[in-house]
Write a protein that holds these residues in place. Structure first.
Motif, PDB file in Angstrom:
ATOM      1  N   SER A 194       0.697  -1.279   0.084  1.00 42.55           N
ATOM      2  CA  SER A 194      -0.056   0.166   0.096  1.00 42.55           C
ATOM      3  C   SER A 194       0.691   1.299   0.056  1.00 42.55           C
ATOM      4  O   SER A 194       0.124   2.404  -0.074  1.00 42.55           O
ATOM      5  N   ASP A 195       2.070   1.291   0.268  1.00 42.03           N
ATOM      6  CA  ASP A 195       2.910   2.473   0.433  1.00 42.03           C
ATOM      7  C   ASP A 195       3.409   2.904  -0.926  1.00 42.03           C
ATOM      8  O   ASP A 195       3.959   3.840  -1.223  1.00 42.03           O
ATOM      9  N   ASP A 196       3.045   2.152  -2.032  1.00 43.93           N
ATOM     10  CA  ASP A 196       3.349   2.591  -3.414  1.00 43.93           C
ATOM     11  C   ASP A 196       2.241   2.872  -4.136  1.00 43.93           C
ATOM     12  O   ASP A 196       2.171   3.001  -5.289  1.00 43.93           O
ATOM     13  N   GLU A 197       1.083   3.228  -3.282  1.00 38.70           N
ATOM     14  CA  GLU A 197      -0.177   4.012  -4.045  1.00 38.70           C
ATOM     15  C   GLU A 197      -0.561   5.342  -3.246  1.00 38.70           C
ATOM     16  O   GLU A 197      -1.462   5.282  -2.704  1.00 38.70           O
ATOM     17  N   GLN A 198       0.650   6.180  -3.429  1.00 40.87           N
ATOM     18  CA  GLN A 198       0.291   7.428  -3.250  1.00 40.87           C
ATOM     19  C   GLN A 198       0.720   8.409  -3.994  1.00 40.87           C
ATOM     20  O   GLN A 198       1.899   9.146  -3.983  1.00 40.87           O
ATOM     21  N   PRO A 199      -0.186   8.611  -5.115  1.00 35.44           N
ATOM     22  CA  PRO A 199       0.318   9.483  -6.094  1.00 35.44           C
ATOM     23  C   PRO A 199       0.362  10.831  -6.248  1.00 35.44           C
ATOM     24  O   PRO A 199       1.447  11.627  -6.258  1.00 35.44           O
ATOM     25  N   ALA A 200      -0.292  11.782  -5.108  1.00 36.97           N
ATOM     26  CA  ALA A 200      -0.486  12.774  -4.673  1.00 36.97           C
ATOM     27  C   ALA A 200       0.799  13.180  -3.753  1.00 36.97           C
ATOM     28  O   ALA A 200       1.578  14.210  -4.141  1.00 36.97           O
ATOM     29  N   SER A 201       1.016  12.387  -3.114  1.00 36.87           N
ATOM     30  CA  SER A 201       2.377  12.345  -2.165  1.00 36.87           C
ATOM     31  C   SER A 201       3.478  12.382  -2.847  1.00 36.87           C
ATOM     32  O   SER A 201       4.317  13.021  -2.700  1.00 36.87           O
ATOM     33  N   ALA A 202       3.483  11.613  -3.980  1.00 41.35           N
ATOM     34  CA  ALA A 202       4.696  11.201  -4.690  1.00 41.35           C
ATOM     35  C   ALA A 202       4.972  12.631  -5.417  1.00 41.35           C
ATOM     36  O   ALA A 202       6.174  13.151  -5.583  1.00 41.35           O
ATOM     37  N   VAL A 203       3.969  13.333  -6.016  1.00 41.84           N
ATOM     38  CA  VAL A 203       4.196  14.669  -7.020  1.00 41.84           C
ATOM     39  C   VAL A 203       4.611  15.765  -5.669  1.00 41.84           C
ATOM     40  O   VAL A 203       5.355  16.608  -6.100  1.00 41.84           O
ATOM     41  N   ALA A 204       4.077  15.811  -4.586  1.00 47.39           N
ATOM     42  CA  ALA A 204       4.493  16.829  -3.664  1.00 47.39           C
ATOM     43  C   ALA A 204       5.913  16.617  -3.171  1.00 47.39           C
ATOM     44  O   ALA A 204       6.852  17.319  -3.114  1.00 47.39           O
ATOM     45  N   ALA A 205       6.154  15.463  -3.077  1.00 47.83           N
ATOM     46  CA  ALA A 205       7.745  15.045  -2.919  1.00 47.83           C
ATOM     47  C   ALA A 205       8.569  15.528  -4.038  1.00 47.83           C
ATOM     48  O   ALA A 205       9.757  15.967  -3.910  1.00 47.83           O
ATOM     49  N   PRO A 238      -0.685   7.692   1.773  1.00 48.95           N
ATOM     50  CA  PRO A 238       0.635   8.357   2.198  1.00 48.95           C
ATOM     51  C   PRO A 238       1.071   7.803   3.378  1.00 48.95           C
ATOM     52  O   PRO A 238       0.300   7.293   4.555  1.00 48.95           O
ATOM     53  N   VAL A 239       2.460   7.230   3.291  1.00 46.74           N
ATOM     54  CA  VAL A 239       3.342   6.763   4.456  1.00 46.74           C
ATOM     55  C   VAL A 239       4.474   7.619   4.524  1.00 46.74           C
ATOM     56  O   VAL A 239       5.290   7.963   3.752  1.00 46.74           O
ATOM     57  N   PRO A 240       4.859   8.269   5.801  1.00 46.20           N
ATOM     58  CA  PRO A 240       3.726   8.229   7.025  1.00 46.20           C
ATOM     59  C   PRO A 240       2.510   8.876   6.697  1.00 46.20           C
ATOM     60  O   PRO A 240       2.496   9.691   5.878  1.00 46.20           O
ATOM     61  N   ARG A 241       1.648   8.593   7.653  1.00 46.72           N
ATOM     62  CA  ARG A 241       0.297   9.165   7.375  1.00 46.72           C
ATOM     63  C   ARG A 241      -0.017  10.498   7.310  1.00 46.72           C
ATOM     64  O   ARG A 241       0.892  11.483   8.215  1.00 46.72           O
ATOM     65  N   GLN A 242      -0.415  11.179   6.270  1.00 47.97           N
ATOM     66  CA  GLN A 242      -0.815  12.480   6.277  1.00 47.97           C
ATOM     67  C   GLN A 242      -2.271  12.879   5.983  1.00 47.97           C
ATOM     68  O   GLN A 242      -2.755  12.143   5.132  1.00 47.97           O
ATOM     69  N   SER A 243      -2.888  13.911   6.256  1.00 45.30           N
ATOM     70  CA  SER A 243      -4.343  14.279   5.903  1.00 45.30           C
ATOM     71  C   SER A 243      -4.243  14.857   4.590  1.00 45.30           C
ATOM     72  O   SER A 243      -3.391  15.299   4.032  1.00 45.30           O
ATOM     73  N   PRO A 244      -5.623  14.711   4.209  1.00 49.73           N
ATOM     74  CA  PRO A 244      -5.564  15.321   2.834  1.00 49.73           C
ATOM     75  C   PRO A 244      -5.202  16.930   2.837  1.00 49.73           C
ATOM     76  O   PRO A 244      -4.693  17.348   1.830  1.00 49.73           O
ATOM     77  N   GLN A 245      -5.601  17.657   3.708  1.00 47.23           N
ATOM     78  CA  GLN A 245      -5.218  18.989   3.785  1.00 47.23           C
ATOM     79  C   GLN A 245      -3.770  19.208   3.964  1.00 47.23           C
ATOM     80  O   GLN A 245      -3.219  20.215   3.390  1.00 47.23           O
ATOM     81  N   GLU A 246      -3.218  18.220   4.661  1.00 49.20           N
ATOM     82  CA  GLU A 246      -1.534  18.626   4.633  1.00 49.20           C
ATOM     83  C   GLU A 246      -1.020  18.209   3.414  1.00 49.20           C
ATOM     84  O   GLU A 246      -0.046  18.969   3.010  1.00 49.20           O
ATOM     85  N   GLN A 286     -10.654  11.597  -2.689  1.00 49.78           N
ATOM     86  CA  GLN A 286     -12.004  12.642  -2.691  1.00 49.78           C
ATOM     87  C   GLN A 286     -11.689  13.506  -1.931  1.00 49.78           C
ATOM     88  O   GLN A 286     -12.062  14.930  -2.127  1.00 49.78           O
ATOM     89  N   ARG A 287     -11.426  13.355  -0.740  1.00 48.76           N
ATOM     90  CA  ARG A 287     -11.393  14.463   0.465  1.00 48.76           C
ATOM     91  C   ARG A 287     -10.178  15.566  -0.143  1.00 48.76           C
ATOM     92  O   ARG A 287     -10.329  16.666  -0.028  1.00 48.76           O
ATOM     93  N   LEU A 288      -9.067  15.021  -0.811  1.00 47.12           N
ATOM     94  CA  LEU A 288      -7.911  15.685  -1.197  1.00 47.12           C
ATOM     95  C   LEU A 288      -8.491  16.785  -2.266  1.00 47.12           C
ATOM     96  O   LEU A 288      -8.292  17.983  -2.442  1.00 47.12           O
ATOM     97  N   VAL A 289      -9.299  16.155  -3.400  1.00 49.34           N
ATOM     98  CA  VAL A 289      -9.752  17.162  -4.224  1.00 49.34           C
ATOM     99  C   VAL A 289     -10.826  18.320  -3.918  1.00 49.34           C
ATOM    100  O   VAL A 289     -10.639  19.190  -4.179  1.00 49.34           O
ATOM    101  N   SER A 290     -11.491  17.779  -2.702  1.00 49.33           N
ATOM    102  CA  SER A 290     -12.427  18.910  -2.091  1.00 49.33           C
ATOM    103  C   SER A 290     -11.447  19.830  -1.518  1.00 49.33           C
ATOM    104  O   SER A 290     -12.206  21.044  -1.407  1.00 49.33           O
ATOM    105  N   THR A 291     -10.415  19.859  -0.993  1.00 48.37           N
ATOM    106  CA  THR A 291      -9.660  20.918  -0.672  1.00 48.37           C
ATOM    107  C   THR A 291      -9.141  21.794  -1.621  1.00 48.37           C
ATOM    108  O   THR A 291      -8.928  23.072  -1.448  1.00 48.37           O
TER     109      THR A 291
END
Length: 331
Positions: A194-205, A238-246, A286-291
């Motif tokens: 599951s730690d390889d399924e975090q596309p938005a977090s990967a872009v942020a990094a 995201p690993v480590p855990r982050q909220s959609p707002q973060e 979906q929560r991330l999109v809403s932000t």
């Protein structure tokens, strides 16, 4: 729909932005003004609709030279050199990052993105009146490492730009994208649990130090709109855990202004079987999109509702509106 017909419809009718069909709530739609879907709006900064674009107006089109829209399997050159540019309002440059879940269950989505969606999406960007050019970078959904890909499974992609990103001026842009979107991930350090399924977090990094200063240095332009396309058939985990707002705040920090970032999240609105097979409910996505929808900059497309080309058609209206309202950096 056959690509040529879809492209013609796309370039002739980029009007309203509608969300995924069948439900309403805070996680759908872009929240931008001028939506013209058949559903009624509900929730915070959201819209509901049939999942297809509507409206009777037409886009102004680009004034560049070129041979029109691209069929899959052709030389890879895209016609046109962008919009009118001089004297036009809005942004002139766009930086696009595609982050694709590379699990085996995503093969059909990746094939569609490579062969159907990207060629027409790229042309449609250049048909937005003010846009002169764009850059496009690709990475998988693991932020370790978060370097942009320059090779696919078949080998090096040899971008004409000479950089770790593709440039819209390339005469082989489509074939470059097809090469790199056949994701090579042997250098991935994620475990696959599951730690390889975090596309938005990967872009942020990818857009933060150290990658923004080393492997991906020079990609982000101060005077460009940032467009993030994140796709997974599971969820943002995201690993480590982050909220959609973060995650939202990390992406916005790379541009310094929320209105200068457009976020397109693609996943399952519910757990379902769609045209590309099964998808989990992507609650975090979906929560991330809403932000981002609060600023009219977020769009969610449901993998269960239809094909990716329909989602990208609708998302282009969000990009066009954001370009018109682009906040230039202080001089």
């Amino acid at each position: 729909m056959e690509l040529r017909a879809w492209c013609a419809a796309l370039c002739a009718g980029m009007m309203g932005v509608v969300g995924c069909g069948g439900s309403s709530g805070e996680n759908q739609g872009s929240g931008s003004s001028g939506a013209s879907g058949t559903g009624s709006s509900s929730g915070t900064g959201s819209s509901s609709g049939t999942g297809s674009s509507s409206g009777t107006g037409s886009s102004s089109g680009g004034s560049g030279e070129g041979g029109g829209l691209l069929d899959p399997g052709s030389s890879g050159a895209l016609g046109g050199t962008g919009g009118q540019g001089a004297g036009s309002a809005g942004c002139e440059h766009v930086d696009v990052v595609f982050a694709l879940d590379n699990s085996s269950s995503m093969n059909e989505e990746k094939e569609s993105m490579r062969d159907v969606v990207f060629p027409a999406f790229a042309q449609a960007l250049l048909n937005i009146e003010s846009i002169k050019d764009f850059r496009a970078a690709v990475l998988d959904a693991c932020p370790s490492p978060a370097n942009f890909h320059t090779r696919g499974n078949a080998g090096e992609c040899s971008f004409q730009s000479g950089e770790v990103w593709m440039d819209s001026s390339s005469t082989a842009l489509t074939s470059e994208f097809q090469c790199v979107a056949d994701l090579y991930s042997d250098d991935m350090e994620c475990s696959g649990n599951s730690d390889d399924e975090q596309p938005a977090s990967a872009v942020a990094a990818a857009l933060e130090a150290p990658f923004s200063e080393e492997a991906n240095a020079g990609f982000l332009r101060d005077d460009a709109l940032l467009v993030v396309v994140a796709i997974t058939d599971e969820d943002e985990q995201p690993v480590p855990r982050q909220s959609p707002q973060e995650i939202h705040d990390r992406l916005v920090a790379t541009k310094g202004e929320a209105k200068n970032v457009v976020f397109l999240g693609i996943g399952g609105q519910t757990e379902c079987d769609g045209v590309y097979g099964s998808a989990d409910e992507a609650q975090n996505m979906q929560r991330l999109v809403s932000t981002f929808a609060e600023d009219g900059r977020g769009f969610f497309w449901d993998l269960c509702a239809g094909r990716l080309e329909d989602g990208l058609t609708n998302a282009l209206s969000t990009i066009e509106a954001a370009c018109e309202e682009f906040v230039p950096p202080p001089r």
